[in-house]
Design a protein around this motif. Sequence first.
Motif, short mmCIF file in Angstrom:
data_model
loop_
_atom_site.label_atom_id
_atom_site.label_comp_id
_atom_site.label_asym_id
_atom_site.label_seq_id
_atom_site.Cartn_x
_atom_site.Cartn_y
_atom_site.Cartn_z
N VAL A 26 -14.93 -9.63 -28.90
CA VAL A 26 -13.93 -10.46 -28.60
C VAL A 26 -14.43 -11.36 -27.51
O VAL A 26 -14.63 -12.49 -27.65
N GLU B 236 -10.94 -26.43 -24.91
CA GLU B 236 -10.89 -25.10 -24.74
C GLU B 236 -12.32 -24.62 -24.54
O GLU B 236 -12.37 -23.29 -23.96
N TYR C 150 -2.52 -22.90 -40.69
CA TYR C 150 -3.48 -24.21 -40.25
C TYR C 150 -2.64 -25.37 -40.29
O TYR C 150 -2.82 -26.47 -39.81
N VAL C 151 -1.50 -25.39 -41.10
CA VAL C 151 -0.85 -26.84 -41.23
C VAL C 151 -0.17 -26.99 -39.78
O VAL C 151 0.01 -28.02 -39.16
N ILE D 101 -1.58 -25.71 -36.85
CA ILE D 101 -2.45 -26.33 -35.81
C ILE D 101 -2.76 -27.61 -36.17
O ILE D 101 -2.73 -28.37 -35.14
N LEU D 102 -2.79 -28.21 -37.35
CA LEU D 102 -3.08 -29.61 -37.63
C LEU D 102 -2.17 -30.43 -36.92
O LEU D 102 -2.50 -31.42 -36.36
N ARG E 178 -3.76 -30.04 -33.16
CA ARG E 178 -4.49 -31.12 -33.00
C ARG E 178 -3.98 -32.88 -33.05
O ARG E 178 -4.43 -33.46 -32.41
N PRO F 111 -2.02 -25.27 -27.29
CA PRO F 111 -3.56 -24.77 -27.52
C PRO F 111 -3.72 -24.64 -28.88
O PRO F 111 -2.65 -24.01 -29.46
N VAL F 112 -4.83 -24.80 -29.49
CA VAL F 112 -5.26 -24.54 -30.80
C VAL F 112 -5.22 -23.03 -31.09
O VAL F 112 -4.87 -22.49 -32.15
N GLN F 113 -5.72 -22.38 -30.14
CA GLN F 113 -6.07 -20.84 -30.36
C GLN F 113 -6.22 -20.07 -28.94
O GLN F 113 -5.76 -20.71 -27.79
N VAL G 220 -3.56 -11.55 -40.02
CA VAL G 220 -4.06 -12.71 -40.79
C VAL G 220 -3.85 -13.65 -39.31
O VAL G 220 -4.70 -14.59 -39.27
N SER H 32 -6.26 -13.59 -36.78
CA SER H 32 -7.58 -13.97 -37.19
C SER H 32 -7.61 -15.48 -37.20
O SER H 32 -8.35 -16.39 -36.74
N VAL H 33 -6.37 -16.30 -37.68
CA VAL H 33 -6.28 -17.72 -37.59
C VAL H 33 -6.18 -18.13 -35.93
O VAL H 33 -6.88 -19.29 -35.81
N PHE H 34 -5.61 -17.75 -35.19
CA PHE H 34 -5.21 -18.01 -33.88
C PHE H 34 -6.28 -17.61 -32.71
O PHE H 34 -6.03 -17.64 -31.62
N ASN H 35 -7.22 -16.68 -33.35
CA ASN H 35 -8.18 -15.97 -32.58
C ASN H 35 -7.54 -15.27 -31.06
O ASN H 35 -7.97 -15.35 -29.95
N PRO I 167 -6.92 -11.67 -29.43
CA PRO I 167 -7.62 -10.51 -29.37
C PRO I 167 -6.72 -9.17 -29.73
O PRO I 167 -6.58 -8.49 -28.61
N LEU J 52 -9.34 -12.84 -45.96
CA LEU J 52 -9.94 -12.34 -44.60
C LEU J 52 -11.29 -11.47 -45.17
O LEU J 52 -11.92 -10.87 -44.22
N PHE K 9 -11.24 -27.18 -43.30
CA PHE K 9 -9.96 -27.38 -43.20
C PHE K 9 -9.67 -28.79 -42.49
O PHE K 9 -8.72 -29.55 -42.84
#
Lengths: 529, 313, 305
Positions: free
Chosen positions: A202, A252, B149-150, B152-153, B157, B163-165, B256, B259-262, B264, C243, C265
Amino acid sequence: MPPKSIRPGIFKTALLSLCLSTAGLAVQAETTVTAVMHAPLRAVDPVISTAYILRNYGYMVYDTLLARDSKGQPQPQMASWTVSDDNTTYTFTLRDGLKFHDGAPVTAEDAVASLKRWSQVDKTGQVMASLLSDMSVVDEKTFTMTFSEPTGIALIALSKPSGLAPFILPKAAAETPISEPITSTIGSGPFKFVEAEYQPGVGATFIKNEDYVPRDEPADGLAGGKVVKIDKVVWTTMPDSMTAVSALLAGEIDFYEQIPHDLLPLVEGNPDFTADVYRKQGSQNLARMNHTLPPFDNPKMREAVLLALGQQPMLDAQVGAASDYGTICAAVFGCDSLYASDYRAEDIIQPHPAEAKAILDEVGYDGTPIMLMHATDLNNLAPQGPVIAQQLRDAGFNVDMVSMDWASVVARRASKAAVADGGWNMFSTTNVLPDVGDPIGFIGVAAGGESAWFGWPNVPEIEALRGKLARSSDPAEQKQIGQEIDKLVIDNGVMVPMGEFYNVTVKSAKLTGQLDAEAPVFWNIEKAE
Amino acid sequence: MLGFVVKRVLSAVPVLFMVAIIVFMVLRLSPGDPAVMIGGPNATPDQLAALRESMGLNKPLLEQLFIWLGAIAQGDFGVSLVSGKPVAALVMDRFGPTLALSLSTVVLAVAVAIPLGVIAAWQQGKWLDRLVMTGSVLGFSVPVFIIGYVLILIFARTLGWFPVQGYKPLSAGFHDFAIRLVLPSVTLSFPYIALIARIVRTNVIEVMNEDYIRTARAKGMTEGGVLMHHALGNAAVPIVTIIGVSIAMLIGGVVVTESVFNIPGLGRLVLEAVLARDYTVIQTVILLFSTIYVFINLGVDLLYGLLDPRIRY
Amino acid sequence: MTQTPAPDTPIPPARDLPEMDSAAPDGGFGALVRGVLSSWPSRISALVLGAIILMAVLAPFLGTTDPVAINPALRLQGSGPEHWLGTDSFGRDVYSRIVYGARISLAVGAGTVLVSLLFGVFFGVITGYFKWADIIVMRFMDGLMAIPGILLAIALVAISGATLTTVLIAISVPEIPRIARMVRSVILGVKNEPYVEAASVLGTGVWKMVWRHMLPNTVAPLLVQGTYIFASAIMTESILSFLGAGIPPETPSWGNMMADGRTFFLLKPELILYPGAMVSLTVLSVNMLGDVLRDRLDPRMAKRL
């Protein structure tokens, strides 16, 4: 509320106590560089694994005895050296002020123990060890290396910039057997590892090592003074490059070591970012066959693969169609290296399905599927498998491409069993150019059978030439030997060069001063407010 | 009542035991030698043999199973094969983010889904109901990562609202903590909202047709009052049940979304562990998730008694 | 749920199932289909699903090219006459991959339903019928159910290697306990029905009894459950691929396409959105049909979900 006059005093005290309370710990850093590296840090032994992220980690936490400058010449880093007139005895003297992060001084004992462990694993180290007749500690700061015959290998080995670089660890850690990973993170390098903030996979945090005494010379390549100009470096992992680029655009993160080339249009032309290519961090693609299993125990079959494969489609898939970031190159040791050669360039660079097919017919290939391992989870490797598979199929091979994550490739490529029992016929990967350009250290050309890299090619002539090169100190002779090795590698199908490409590092425009070196290092980098 | 509680709690034990056995079997029967993983590429055959000996890999499978279960009972989950750190410490490290994400998702989902379900029930058959119902099927049918993703977009963005992630613990301040949880929670709550809204609607409609509701109406209670007091109250049991049952769905979504938003969390931990064949970590995380699942459903079972006066013990 | 009668039980125990009366007597498949297609949303869903099935069957004749053929020189192209929906990062034709992807998705859906029904019904019957089996097998099923399905599937795929078969099994395994439980409760419910006891007294063999008198009761709930499993299998396949633990990436599946498109994307969202829309459409229409089917066949279950 206190009277106005004493408020500044209170403020100062508060500030002071704040500083005191955080000093020594992860300081509320004024300048933090948040970086996304090419891979997550999951282990901390910089010697036993060739994973490049561990090399990068090594340059943060540890220091090296010698280092190469921007021209590739070995220079003193922790130590300076003298050579006996007959070129057999090297004496290394550690400079003053070297201290490990726990305060202990760096001694010659530490250096010798570290070199011993490293030379058991590293290919250059192994060659060095085979020529070494004695390595002994003279005093606190001095040790000698004595070779059985005149050689220049000591300087090449001790300044080896990449692959496994010979980092200097405390003696206690360096005495760990190579079958056991080191877990200690105490080095003497320009950054300290913040153990408490380390989350494997991480994030990892490094703070400036205030006690580090840099050399006086200006930084040049990996040589010269390692002056740290930021307070803290945070490596954070993004499993998803889309998220990483979004985070970069949103401010970021400040540093993205290897942006996928396809995403470059998102930052190009944006004044908030700089995109840089570090030529020495370029990579060579390589296809590797298993010489111990049919059909590639047959040299003719390996020749057919060499002819079937071509470089441009691979580069197109990796860095974009006809992109400047990829270059075709037939030289085993890389086109920028001292040993660059254009031996059989046309055969290597272009696909020749018809000629390959002719060989298959001649040999009577029975259609047994070629088991090709395809790593899917690394940006640079994911495009390789399908391109190789298609080119082989075009030439009449029957290919069974098995997709897996890189960790599985690493596990499986070590197997010498038959394919049905967990073995393999072919895989592909990348190596960075500084590693590739060194005939002694490059894993892709070692051909000592059992002792060679996965695929186990056995070409005694190559081994003899590598030994000869290690003993040679004449540049012209070295070059000629290197080019002979190139020929033998190609003719024996030891590996197939699949083109070179350059990764792009994207940084916030606030960051300046990254050194043009073989590895991304964080000293000398400045961050503007 | 107490007897019931004890009986239910005890019944969870064999289930967890079974989970442990299944996880152990799945991982041990797989090809690949854990000793090779730990030993690394430089281990000699002698060292590997010694490792197998010390890890007990030479012993019969059944004996290995009992040794492992015994260690777990003592709280010893072993060390990660990749990082060499104790698994328990790794898991503790990652627990916070997952807990924060899961809780905020459940709260958000319940807060949105109940009004939606009630409105749909109240408007049964009318266009508003159809809209809610169609929306809910849609919520099931769009993959979670696409929603992520949508979002986030649009919101990170384009509009720059979030924040993105990333993830910041609560100790870094509530604002920093909360603002990073918004998009992941919204993403993850979509299928959950869909599910709960449907259950609420069905149950409210059912209860509305009961005699006592008709009586309440006849007595002049307002429609809103009927909905709030009687219908929703009586629909509580199945709603709580579905929240418990769908916790498994939530866990799947967590993997899932993290993983998309990082983020931990445990989801990423287990995914990384699976990809790196870090068996000790996989075992522990699956066991942990299963334990959570079993206990939440246990809690739901017990809540039943409180919420539904018709159930007698 | 204790029991759910089906259309052709000899003595329909029609106690609290008023809708069944209308569906059961005129019986058979035709009536069911007519019933399901009685509303517009379900007609549209059936139409969409039909179109997707047709697309899968006729894939080679729909102006497609080889969905696996790569051409890196023409990667990431936009829509055009050559490539109707552009190309992906290997220069493969997106349209062809979408069309062929329908085959994989439908195969995964159908395969999962088949595998999980086969094993689920088998375990359900033996646990419902034999007490000894009940204790052992159901404890095992309880354990299996407590493991989050996605995690189990990822672990199974990672360990056994990613092929279409292993993915199919990995998606099916977590579904088995649910089917087994349902079948078991149906069997337990009808075991003491007078007609079953009567048959038993008359000396009907065990398997004949199960086949003739018990399994027919499970048809309706299985049909409903099957549609949901079908939909969720397609979804799970896409999540596994996303994944990185799914079908081999060369295979043109919608999940793989989305996984490939992840990196792009921000540049070419359509690489994710086209296959994403296909997955959503398919899952949506199957779910809609499942809802209607459930309302027709199994009103008691409708109350639960």
